[in-house]
Design a protein around this motif. Structure first.
Motif, short mmCIF file in Angstrom:
data_model
loop_
_atom_site.label_atom_id
_atom_site.label_comp_id
_atom_site.label_asym_id
_atom_site.label_seq_id
_atom_site.Cartn_x
_atom_site.Cartn_y
_atom_site.Cartn_z
N THR A 76 0.84 -1.21 0.00
CA THR A 76 0.00 0.00 0.00
C THR A 76 0.88 1.26 0.00
O THR A 76 0.52 2.26 -0.61
CB THR A 76 -0.96 0.06 1.21
N LYS A 79 1.99 1.72 -3.48
CA LYS A 79 0.86 2.21 -4.26
C LYS A 79 0.67 3.71 -4.03
O LYS A 79 0.50 4.47 -4.98
CB LYS A 79 -0.42 1.47 -3.87
N MET A 83 0.90 6.42 -7.01
CA MET A 83 -0.28 7.24 -7.29
C MET A 83 0.05 8.72 -7.13
O MET A 83 -0.36 9.54 -7.94
CB MET A 83 -1.43 6.85 -6.36
N TYR A 87 -0.37 11.50 -9.87
CA TYR A 87 -1.38 12.50 -9.54
C TYR A 87 -0.80 13.92 -9.56
O TYR A 87 -1.39 14.84 -10.12
CB TYR A 87 -1.94 12.18 -8.16
N ARG A 94 -2.01 19.38 -16.42
CA ARG A 94 -3.23 20.18 -16.65
C ARG A 94 -2.87 21.64 -16.87
O ARG A 94 -3.46 22.32 -17.70
CB ARG A 94 -4.17 20.07 -15.45
N TYR B 9 -5.10 29.65 -8.10
CA TYR B 9 -6.18 30.64 -8.23
C TYR B 9 -6.80 31.00 -6.89
O TYR B 9 -7.53 31.95 -6.78
CB TYR B 9 -7.28 30.11 -9.14
N SER C 3 -3.26 14.41 3.44
CA SER C 3 -3.88 14.03 2.19
C SER C 3 -3.07 12.91 1.51
O SER C 3 -1.85 12.92 1.50
CB SER C 3 -3.94 15.25 1.27
N TYR C 4 -3.79 11.94 0.97
CA TYR C 4 -3.17 10.76 0.39
C TYR C 4 -2.09 11.12 -0.63
O TYR C 4 -1.06 10.46 -0.71
CB TYR C 4 -4.26 9.92 -0.28
N TYR C 5 -2.33 12.16 -1.38
CA TYR C 5 -1.41 12.51 -2.48
C TYR C 5 -0.37 13.56 -2.09
O TYR C 5 0.39 14.01 -2.94
CB TYR C 5 -2.21 13.00 -3.68
N GLN D 101 -10.96 24.50 -10.89
CA GLN D 101 -9.76 24.01 -10.20
C GLN D 101 -10.13 23.20 -8.95
O GLN D 101 -9.51 22.18 -8.67
CB GLN D 101 -8.88 25.20 -9.81
N GLU D 104 -11.43 19.81 -10.07
CA GLU D 104 -10.33 18.90 -10.44
C GLU D 104 -9.65 18.34 -9.20
O GLU D 104 -9.29 17.17 -9.15
CB GLU D 104 -9.32 19.65 -11.31
N LYS D 105 -9.48 19.17 -8.22
CA LYS D 105 -8.78 18.77 -7.01
C LYS D 105 -9.59 17.79 -6.17
O LYS D 105 -9.06 16.83 -5.63
CB LYS D 105 -8.48 20.03 -6.18
N LEU D 154 -9.38 2.86 -6.97
CA LEU D 154 -8.97 4.25 -7.11
C LEU D 154 -9.33 5.03 -5.84
O LEU D 154 -8.87 6.14 -5.61
CB LEU D 154 -9.69 4.84 -8.32
N ARG D 156 -9.86 3.27 -2.60
CA ARG D 156 -9.39 2.61 -1.38
C ARG D 156 -8.03 2.00 -1.58
O ARG D 156 -7.75 1.41 -2.62
CB ARG D 156 -10.36 1.50 -0.97
N GLN D 157 -7.19 2.12 -0.56
CA GLN D 157 -5.83 1.62 -0.68
C GLN D 157 -5.80 0.12 -0.97
O GLN D 157 -5.00 -0.36 -1.74
CB GLN D 157 -5.05 1.94 0.59
N ASP D 165 -10.15 5.76 1.66
CA ASP D 165 -9.04 6.44 2.32
C ASP D 165 -8.04 7.06 1.35
O ASP D 165 -6.95 7.44 1.74
CB ASP D 165 -8.33 5.50 3.30
N MET D 166 -8.41 7.16 0.08
CA MET D 166 -7.51 7.80 -0.88
C MET D 166 -8.04 9.13 -1.40
O MET D 166 -7.37 9.81 -2.17
CB MET D 166 -7.28 6.88 -2.09
N PRO D 168 -8.92 12.83 -1.76
CA PRO D 168 -8.58 14.14 -1.19
C PRO D 168 -9.83 14.96 -0.89
O PRO D 168 -10.77 14.98 -1.69
CB PRO D 168 -7.76 14.83 -2.28
N GLN D 171 -9.56 21.13 3.05
CA GLN D 171 -9.20 21.34 4.46
C GLN D 171 -10.15 22.33 5.08
O GLN D 171 -10.00 23.54 4.91
CB GLN D 171 -7.78 21.91 4.53
#
Lengths: 197, 211, 185, 229
Positions: A76, A79, A83, A87, A94, B9, C3-5, D101, D104-105, D154, D156-157, D165-166, D168, D171
């Motif tokens: 994990t 992964k 990712m 990402y 973009r 932005y 955050s995951y990323y 934006q 997308e996030k 895409l 879940r881990q 849990d993946m 975003p 905040q």
């Protein structure tokens, strides 16, 4: 140590200037994918041991289980790194659409993986479709407007083009008084520069 | 995040703050005749020679650039008023004098485009810059005195541009404080949890009442 | 988990933690001192945080307070907070520390992090607004990642303001091109 | 024009009083929506009616300017109308951009949260659908399909994850700068994390600026009691 390569991959995203893109690291990426497979092999072997001994995987907490757990956690982790690599690169890709339009210069194309090239096309199409539905080009007017026209110098041979209100021959080093929104994209692409009055 | 698509932005650029300020009304004296303008942002005019008219700043600047009017600087933009403000800013360690929310942007726009319309322009300009510097140092020292255990921070008399300058730092620092604060045992967090004042402009304000 | 990323969060979780295995584990090559592919109960192994954390939560390992939060660091921070080189101890001093708090027995760690940040934050702010570009690298070399972020946040907004005040071009080539920028700056 | 005009430190009334004095134009409303959207960490409700009206006005103005050019109205007048048009266009574009934006996030978070998905315009929903396919395909082909079966999600881990849990999320405790449009009392500023007693200390007078965690003024923003600056 497990996951070391994966974190190296993520570190490729740091350093360098913001918004810059390094070439896609095929080699390291594939090594991490391979590591994932070998963790999976390790994990399955340990589970097989447990099953052969007639143990319940859900409840048994022996050395095989903890070994399997470590493989699972490493997988994990890998992964997450893979990712995050894709990402965060996607985010930069973009921004290319916004800054450079539909066609990317070669030097940038070579930095993308095949899937990333497809992604760029797909994103461009989705964004274009949205702008069509709204009947509004959102890639101009990135800076609050002042005067409707600005003075520019052409830095590269752009040639004959159709502007909003007329056509013009944009020869190298020629100077023009252009509609701000016409000039904006050319400046962004490095083909023109703004002259201050 | 280390890699960011730029621009972000969600932050206001200085140009965007200026853009907002350009909607502030200002008085001009036209030297030409022009029919009323029925704009999306409102109706202005008619414009007659020597008859003062109120228009948004962007419109005033556009006319001034083309030599079609003089701009009357706002009342606060005089040597006398600004000297007073500067002295008061210097006299008080923490208080901020009240100036228009967009004073920084307005003065820059007028200095850039209508310098000849500002009496004692040079003085006015240097006073404005001094005021800004003094205020900025004050902001800085009040930032330095955060005790880090606040749930909200009041910044009553800061102007738009001043807020924008300190925003990235303050928002980030406050969030770090909040996160680190949550690691501490709860017992002593109570007494300090009131909104902390970054300035104490209006005396007897009610923010801190009720302890 | 952040955050995951989030890149910083991911890298912060790579920080090493000394873990003592409370349970043995088979079929893994993480203990350099072991002869076979396994870890014995009682072995002390240096693990990245992401692994130590999960194993700790399942009681498979116990973890030691990492050296970057040791007594020496604490004393130095008390004596002269601004001068301590926290970066060399851990570039992710605060983030890593926050992550360690729930899994170490040391109750004072949270307070250490909070007071270190509070006392250093002022200095970061002052320097961000006064230091010249030449002096910056020296200051930055002592700061943790988060402190550098704060420093840069403060400095870049002041720089953006100054640039606006001077005026000049409103349109610029995309920086991703990394060229044709000669006329700027 | 701007509800901010006048001294920042007016003793009473503030935003409300000023607003009563000037009729609020659609541009003013758009500007407010733009600022709120830019400053808020999460996506706000799309201002459908306002955007429709603004788009209508823009079109009308474009036609007017074209007419002016054709009928030979003096160039100064034309360029002033053009500048007014440009300013509104910028606001509209920037407003739509900042929303894109955020979409997308927080794409997957928005897609699985009805309340958020409902805040999007029809066109934004179309974009979300199209774009989620593009990014999904990209991540699947380059990473997920190369991983063992249990790790291909895409969201879940792994199949052992108990939640998504993946994904975003914005905040919500990020600090924003807000300004009260009317008096806000302590009970409206409750911070669920803190005890009620501490919140009793906090209130906002019209026009006052605060740095405050977004989640504490989220409801007030939705009710129009505060603005983000």
């Amino acid at each position: 140590m497990y996951g070391r390569k994966a974190s190296q991959l993520v570190k490729e995203l740091t350093g360098g200037e913001k918004g810059q893109l390094k070439a896609f690291n095929d080699d390291l990426f594939n090594q991490v994918i391979k590591e994932c497979s070998s963790h999976h092999v390790g994990l399955q072997a340990l589970f097989r041991n447990m099953q052969e001994e007639g143990l319940d995987i859900q409840t048994t907490r022996n050395a095989d289980f903890y070994g399997a757990l470590i493989h699972h956690l490493s997988l994990t982790r890998n992964k997450r790194c893979l990712m995050a690599y894709m990402y965060n690169r996607a985010e930069v890709i973009r921004s290319l659409k916004w800054k450079l339009g539909r066609v990317l210069p070669n030097e940038l194309v070579t930095k993308l993986s095949n899937s990333e090239k497809e992604y760029f096309k797909g994103y461009s199409a989705a964004l274009d479709a949205y702008m069509n539905e709204m009947n509004l080009d959102l890639t101009v007017d990135m800076v609050p407007p002042k005067d409707p026209y600005i003075q520019v110098r052409v830095l590269d041979d752009i040639g004959e083009v159709l502007l909003t209100d007329r056509s013009a021959n944009l020869a190298r080093y020629s100077m023009h008084f252009l509609k701000r929104t016409d000039a904006e994209q050319y400046i962004c692409q490095g083909l023109m520069e703004e002259l201050l009055s | 995040m280390a890699v960011q698509s730029e621009p972000d932005y969600s932050l206001f650029t200085a140009q965007e703050i200026e853009f907002v300020a350009e909607d502030e009304l200002i008085e001009i004296v036209p030297n030409m005749r022009m029919d009323p303008l029925n704009l999306i942002c409102g109706d202005f005019g008619p414009f007659l020679p020597q008859i003062a008219a109120q228009v948004p700043l962007w419109l005033a600047v556009a006319l001034k650039k083309r030599g079609k009017c003089t701009i009357r600087p706002p009342e606060w933009m005089s040597v006398e008023k600004l000297t007073h403000v500067l002295e008061a800013e210097r006299d008080s360690e923490r208080e901020f004098q009240s100036l228009p929310f967009h004073y920084v942007e307005i003065s820059r726009l007028l200095f850039d485009h209508a310098r000849d319309d500002i009496p004692d322009g040079y003085m006015v300009r240097s006073l404005t810059e001094d005021i800004r510097d003094v205020r900025f140092h004050k902001v800085q020292s009040s930032l330095e005195s955060f005790d880090g255990r606040t749930s909200a921070v009041q910044i009553k008399s800061l102007s738009a541009m001043e807020v924008n300058i300190v925003r990235p730092f303050v928002a980030r620092a406050l969030q770090s404080f909040q996160k680190l604060d949550s690691l501490l045992p709860d017992t002593d967090s109570m007494p300090n949890n009131q909104p902390q004042q970054a300035d104490k402009a209006a005396k007897g304000r009610r923010v801190l009442r009720g302890r | 988990m952040g955050s995951y990323y989030d890149v910083d969060d991911i890298i912060a979780e790579e920080e090493p933690v000394s873990a003592v295995f409370q349970k043995p584990a088979n079929g893994v090559g993480i203990d350099p001192s072991a002869e076979k592919n396994c870890v014995d109960q009682g072995s002390k192994v240096e693990l990245p945080f992401w692994l130590a954390n999960e194993l700790c939560q399942r009681n498979a390992v116990s973890v030691l307070v990492p050296p970057c939060f040791d007594e020496k660091t604490r004393l130095e921070i008390q004596a002269d907070p601004a001068c301590v080189d926290l970066r060399s101890r851990s570039p992710y001093f605060y983030e890593f520390g926050c992550k360690m708090v729930p899994i170490v027995a040391d109750r004072t760690l949270g307070f250490l992090l909070f007071s270190a940040f509070r006392s250093r934050y002022k200095d970061v702010l002052t320097k961000a607004h006064t230091a010249s570009h030449v002096a910056a690298p020296k200051i930055l070399s002592r700061l943790t990642k988060e402190e550098v972020n704060l420093y840069e946040a403060a400095q870049s907004s002041v720089a953006a303001f100054k640039k606006w005040r001077i005026g000049g071009r409103r349109f610029h080539p995309a920086s991703v091109l990394g060229r044709k920028r000669r006329s700027e700056e | 024009m701007d509800s901010e005009s006048g001294p920042a430190d007016k003793p009473s009334g503030g935003a409300e009083e000023l607003e009563a004095l000037v009729s609020t134009t659609d541009v003013e409303l758009l500007k407010r929506a733009w600022r709120n959207e830019k400053a808020a960490p999460e996506i706000l409700r799309f201002e459908t009616h306002l955007i429709d009206r603004v788009a209508g006005q823009l079109q009308l103005m474009e036609e007017t300017v074209d007419d002016f050019v054709e009928t030979g109205i003096d160039p100064l007048t034309v360029s002033l109308y053009q500048m007014d048009l440009d300013r509104t266009q910028f606001l509209l574009r920037s407003y739509l951009r900042v929303r894109l934006q955020k979409i997308e996030k927080f794409m997957f978070h928005i897609l699985k949260t009805n309340e958020l998905h409902d805040r999007l315009s029809k066109q934004e929903k179309n974009f979300t659908r199209r774009y989620s396919e593009v990014i999904g395909k990209h991540l699947e082909e380059s990473v997920l399909l190369n991983l063992p079966d249990n790790y291909q999600s895409l969201l879940r881990q792994s199949t052992t994850s108990e939640e998504d849990d993946m994904v975003p999320e914005p905040q919500m405790d990020a600090f924003v700068v807000c300004r009260a449009r009317e008096y806000v009392g302590p009970s409206e500023l409750q911070d669920s994390n803190k005890s009620l007693a501490t919140d009793l200390l906090m209130e906002m007078e019209p026009g006052e600026l605060f740095f405050i965690p977004f989640k504490r003024i989220k409801k007030l923003l939705e009710n129009g009691k505060v603005d983000l600056v």
